[in-house]
Scaffold this motif. Structure first.
Motif, PDB file in Angstrom:
ATOM      1  N   ILE A 167      41.624  33.164  41.957  1.00 30.71           N
ATOM      2  CA  ILE A 167      41.427  32.873  43.381  1.00 30.71           C
ATOM      3  C   ILE A 167      40.294  31.877  43.560  1.00 30.71           C
ATOM      4  N   GLY A 168      39.199  32.087  42.851  1.00 31.74           N
ATOM      5  CA  GLY A 168      38.060  31.180  42.983  1.00 31.74           C
ATOM      6  C   GLY A 168      38.370  29.762  42.525  1.00 31.74           C
ATOM      7  N   LEU A 169      39.019  29.635  41.387  1.00 27.42           N
ATOM      8  CA  LEU A 169      39.346  28.294  40.888  1.00 27.42           C
ATOM      9  C   LEU A 169      40.399  27.603  41.748  1.00 27.42           C
ATOM     10  N   THR A 170      41.390  28.343  42.200  1.00 35.49           N
ATOM     11  CA  THR A 170      42.420  27.737  43.044  1.00 35.49           C
ATOM     12  C   THR A 170      41.822  27.274  44.374  1.00 35.49           C
ATOM     13  N   ALA A 171      40.988  28.115  44.967  1.00 36.18           N
ATOM     14  CA  ALA A 171      40.359  27.736  46.238  1.00 36.18           C
ATOM     15  C   ALA A 171      39.401  26.561  46.072  1.00 36.18           C
ATOM     16  N   GLY A 172      38.881  26.357  44.878  1.00 38.58           N
ATOM     17  CA  GLY A 172      37.998  25.225  44.631  1.00 38.58           C
ATOM     18  C   GLY A 172      38.724  23.968  44.195  1.00 38.58           C
ATOM     19  N   ILE A 200      42.081  23.080  44.617  1.00 40.86           N
ATOM     20  CA  ILE A 200      43.079  22.510  45.538  1.00 40.86           C
ATOM     21  C   ILE A 200      42.427  21.502  46.495  1.00 40.86           C
ATOM     22  N   PRO A 201      41.344  21.848  47.211  1.00 36.07           N
ATOM     23  CA  PRO A 201      40.749  20.831  48.097  1.00 36.07           C
ATOM     24  C   PRO A 201      40.222  19.616  47.335  1.00 36.07           C
ATOM     25  N   LEU A 202      39.683  19.849  46.141  1.00 36.26           N
ATOM     26  CA  LEU A 202      39.174  18.743  45.341  1.00 36.26           C
ATOM     27  C   LEU A 202      40.302  17.784  44.942  1.00 36.26           C
ATOM     28  N   PHE A 203      41.416  18.330  44.500  1.00 35.48           N
ATOM     29  CA  PHE A 203      42.531  17.479  44.080  1.00 35.48           C
ATOM     30  C   PHE A 203      43.281  16.892  45.270  1.00 35.48           C
ATOM     31  N   VAL A 204      43.229  17.534  46.429  1.00 32.94           N
ATOM     32  CA  VAL A 204      43.768  16.902  47.639  1.00 32.94           C
ATOM     33  C   VAL A 204      42.937  15.668  47.962  1.00 32.94           C
ATOM     34  N   LEU A 205      41.615  15.779  47.841  1.00 37.36           N
ATOM     35  CA  LEU A 205      40.744  14.620  48.042  1.00 37.36           C
ATOM     36  C   LEU A 205      41.057  13.522  47.034  1.00 37.36           C
ATOM     37  N   PRO A 242      47.728  18.001  44.932  1.00 35.71           N
ATOM     38  CA  PRO A 242      47.656  19.465  44.986  1.00 35.71           C
ATOM     39  C   PRO A 242      48.358  20.154  43.815  1.00 35.71           C
ATOM     40  N   LEU A 243      49.454  19.558  43.325  1.00 36.58           N
ATOM     41  CA  LEU A 243      50.145  20.149  42.172  1.00 36.58           C
ATOM     42  C   LEU A 243      49.268  20.098  40.914  1.00 36.58           C
ATOM     43  N   MET A 244      48.547  18.987  40.757  1.00 36.23           N
ATOM     44  CA  MET A 244      47.627  18.899  39.620  1.00 36.23           C
ATOM     45  C   MET A 244      46.486  19.910  39.778  1.00 36.23           C
ATOM     46  N   GLY A 245      46.054  20.152  41.019  1.00 39.16           N
ATOM     47  CA  GLY A 245      45.024  21.163  41.268  1.00 39.16           C
ATOM     48  C   GLY A 245      45.496  22.556  40.872  1.00 39.16           C
ATOM     49  N   LEU A 246      46.738  22.891  41.223  1.00 40.08           N
ATOM     50  CA  LEU A 246      47.308  24.185  40.805  1.00 40.08           C
ATOM     51  C   LEU A 246      47.420  24.279  39.290  1.00 40.08           C
ATOM     52  N   PHE A 247      47.864  23.203  38.661  1.00 42.25           N
ATOM     53  CA  PHE A 247      48.000  23.170  37.208  1.00 42.25           C
ATOM     54  C   PHE A 247      46.636  23.380  36.528  1.00 42.25           C
ATOM     55  N   MET A 248      45.622  22.649  36.999  1.00 42.53           N
ATOM     56  CA  MET A 248      44.279  22.785  36.413  1.00 42.53           C
ATOM     57  C   MET A 248      43.713  24.185  36.657  1.00 42.53           C
ATOM     58  N   ALA A 249      43.947  24.739  37.854  1.00 40.22           N
ATOM     59  CA  ALA A 249      43.467  26.091  38.145  1.00 40.22           C
ATOM     60  C   ALA A 249      44.129  27.110  37.221  1.00 40.22           C
ATOM     61  N   ALA A 250      45.430  26.940  36.959  1.00 36.79           N
ATOM     62  CA  ALA A 250      46.129  27.868  36.068  1.00 36.79           C
ATOM     63  C   ALA A 250      45.605  27.771  34.637  1.00 36.79           C
ATOM     64  N   ILE A 251      45.383  26.547  34.151  1.00 36.89           N
ATOM     65  CA  ILE A 251      44.883  26.363  32.783  1.00 36.89           C
ATOM     66  C   ILE A 251      43.475  26.950  32.652  1.00 36.89           C
ATOM     67  N   PHE A 252      42.594  26.612  33.591  1.00 36.78           N
ATOM     68  CA  PHE A 252      41.221  27.122  33.513  1.00 36.78           C
ATOM     69  C   PHE A 252      41.162  28.630  33.725  1.00 36.78           C
ATOM     70  N   THR A 253      42.044  29.182  34.577  1.00 34.65           N
ATOM     71  CA  THR A 253      42.083  30.635  34.756  1.00 34.65           C
ATOM     72  C   THR A 253      42.458  31.320  33.457  1.00 34.65           C
ATOM     73  N   ALA A 254      43.433  30.764  32.745  1.00 29.85           N
ATOM     74  CA  ALA A 254      43.828  31.362  31.468  1.00 29.85           C
ATOM     75  C   ALA A 254      42.684  31.316  30.460  1.00 29.85           C
TER      76      ALA A 254
END
Length: 141
Positions: free
Chosen positions: A55-60, A62-67, A96-108
């Motif tokens: 949750i923390g990485l996704t919330a951080g 997504i806005p960064l990769f939208v920017l 945003p898709l890259m943000g989700l991808f990065m959040a998933a990789i870093f979460t793992a």
């Protein structure tokens, strides 16, 4: 959360209450302490660790990769895929898709290391978790 008056001291004698209290100064001559409820747990489940980090990485991210997507849409090469810059309208969708991808990789990765570290920590000492109660009127569910 309960707030209670702890003690009354002169202005120059504000002393620490305990080892690590949560305190707030509301009046010049009175020291107040906020009592935060806490739970002492022996172990934290890995699913809880993954959920918190995810949750923390996704919330951080997504806005960064939208920017980054907005910047790439204007022509800067802030997003790359297979060593090719992604620009234009496509960058608004890819960001945003890259943000989700990065959040998933870093979460793992980070979740696995954190879960392992907390598992090792649980052999030596219990974990003290402080929390805030949610009012029923404020909650959405």
């Amino acid at each position: 959360m309960r707030i209670r008056q702890f003690a009354q001291y002169p202005d120059s004698a504000l002393l620490p209450i305990q080892k690590n209290p949560s305190k707030i100064l509301l009046d010049k001559n009175k020291l107040w302490r906020i009592e935060v409820p806490a739970i002492k747990v022996a172990k934290v489940r890995a699913g809880t660790v993954y959920k918190l980090i995810g949750i923390g990485l996704t919330a951080g991210f997504i806005p960064l990769f939208v920017l980054f997507g907005v910047l790439a849409a204007t022509g800067t090469s802030t997003l790359t895929w297979n060593e090719q810059p992604v620009t234009g309208l496509k960058a608004l969708y890819i960001g945003p898709l890259m943000g989700l991808f990065m959040a998933a990789i870093f979460t793992a990765l980070v979740g696995s290391v954190t879960a392992f570290g907390l598992w090792l920590y649980s052999f030596f000492k219990p974990l003290n978790i402080e929390y805030q109660l949610v009012d029923d009127a404020d909650s959405d569910s």
